[in-house]
Design an enzyme around this catalytic site. Structure first.
Site, PDB file in Angstrom:
ATOM      1  CG  HIS A 166      -1.724  -1.245   1.226  1.00 30.20           C
ATOM      2  ND1 HIS A 166      -2.876  -1.355   0.483  1.00 30.20           N
ATOM      3  CD2 HIS A 166      -1.952  -2.044   2.394  1.00 30.20           C
ATOM      4  CE1 HIS A 166      -3.480  -2.766   0.756  1.00 30.20           C
ATOM      5  NE2 HIS A 166      -3.005  -2.970   1.994  1.00 30.20           N
TER       6      HIS A 166
ATOM      7  CG  HIS B 285      -0.435   8.780   1.846  1.00 31.38           C
ATOM      8  ND1 HIS B 285      -1.230   7.677   1.672  1.00 31.38           N
ATOM      9  CD2 HIS B 285      -0.286   8.844   3.176  1.00 31.38           C
ATOM     10  CE1 HIS B 285      -1.433   6.944   2.937  1.00 31.38           C
ATOM     11  NE2 HIS B 285      -0.841   7.617   3.753  1.00 31.38           N
TER      12      HIS B 285
ATOM     13  CG  HIS C  84       0.387  10.332   6.928  1.00 35.56           C
ATOM     14  ND1 HIS C  84      -0.530   9.672   6.225  1.00 35.56           N
ATOM     15  CD2 HIS C  84       0.309  11.578   6.383  1.00 35.56           C
ATOM     16  CE1 HIS C  84      -1.440  10.600   5.535  1.00 35.56           C
ATOM     17  NE2 HIS C  84      -0.827  11.753   5.754  1.00 35.56           N
TER      18      HIS C  84
HETATM   19 ZN   LIG Z   1      -0.779   7.823   5.714  1.00 37.86          ZN
END
Ligand SMILES: [Zn+2]
Length: 241
Positions: A78, A107, A124
């Site tokens: 991911h 991301h 993040h």
């Molecule tokens: Zn994230």
């Protein structure tokens, strides 16, 4: 609520960012019972942030204690994630509670928006307190100079299911110089979209070169969750120490 983000990533291996495949963000809320908040939650992330309408926090409630972090870089299917081995030395203090850094990941494009603007990437830093409550520090990434705080590690990003790559990152050098940040109550931006996540989104972006951004985008063309409804939440502005 105590849980492991890594365990969840494995449990929810069937989700994706592809709505055409029926497993993308529009479908997350129907994946299983645990993920219902993705659809029904009233404090979901990301959201659009506006510096002009933010209320200033009266006290200095945030302190970032980030130095060197040792760990492993992995591709979990991911995102590219750096799992920190020595979590205790890196932490965020928020409202008197210490949250230790567990991992950071990326991301593309950015998940949050700042004053209507989207960025090529967003980082993040996921921090947890002793009971498993989460505070995430978000950092926008714009295209610019080559980021030297990600030496070696970024030159050869791991392929899916490749062996983890051990390394060291100077987080103090990675973070922006200004610690002005937008603060709000949100959620994880991936299933199960758990709420009661404190978000501290830095206003000043950091830079990566076009090559560095493209290296990530070669592996993940688009791994961002679309903007969620604000539902009347207050966003505060704070200068973290
Ligand atoms: Zn994230």
């Amino acid at each position: 609520m105590t849980f492991s983000l890594r365990a969840h990533a494995e449990e929810h291996a069937h989700w994706s960012y592809n709505d055409h495949a029926g497993t993308g963000p529009a479908h997350w809320g129907a994946l299983d019972r645990d993920s219902r908040l993705c659809k029904t939650g009233l404090q979901q992330s990301p959201i659009a942030l506006y510096t002009r309408s933010a209320k200033r926090l009266s006290d200095r409630e945030i302190a970032l204690h980030f130095g060197t972090a040792k760990g492993e870089l992995v591709n979990n299917g991911h995102t590219i994630q750096f799992n920190v081995a020595d979590a205790t030395t890196n932490a965020v203090a928020y409202k008197g509670v210490s949250y230790a850094l567990a991992q950071f990941h990326f991301h593309t494009p950015s998940e949050h928006r700042l004053d209507g603007k989207s960025f090529p990437m967003e980082m993040h830093l996921v921090n947890k307190d002793a009971s498993g409550k989460i505070t995430v520090v978000g950092v926008f990434i714009k295209q610019g100079r080559k980021n030297a705080a990600l030496p070696g590690l970024w030159d050869q990003l791991p392929a899916p299911n490749a062996a983890p790559k051990a390394g060291e990152v100077d987080l103090a050098a990675l973070l922006p110089a200004s610690h002005k940040a937008m603060v709000y109550a949100g959620s994880l931006t991936t299933p199960p979209c758990s709420e009661e996540v404190n978000w501290i989104v830095m206003e000043q972006p950091i830079e990566m070169s076009r090559q560095q951004i493209q290296a990530f985008q070669k592996l993940f063309r688009d791994n961002h969750r679309p903007l969620q409804k604000e539902h009347g939440r207050k966003v505060l502005e704070e200068s973290a120490m």
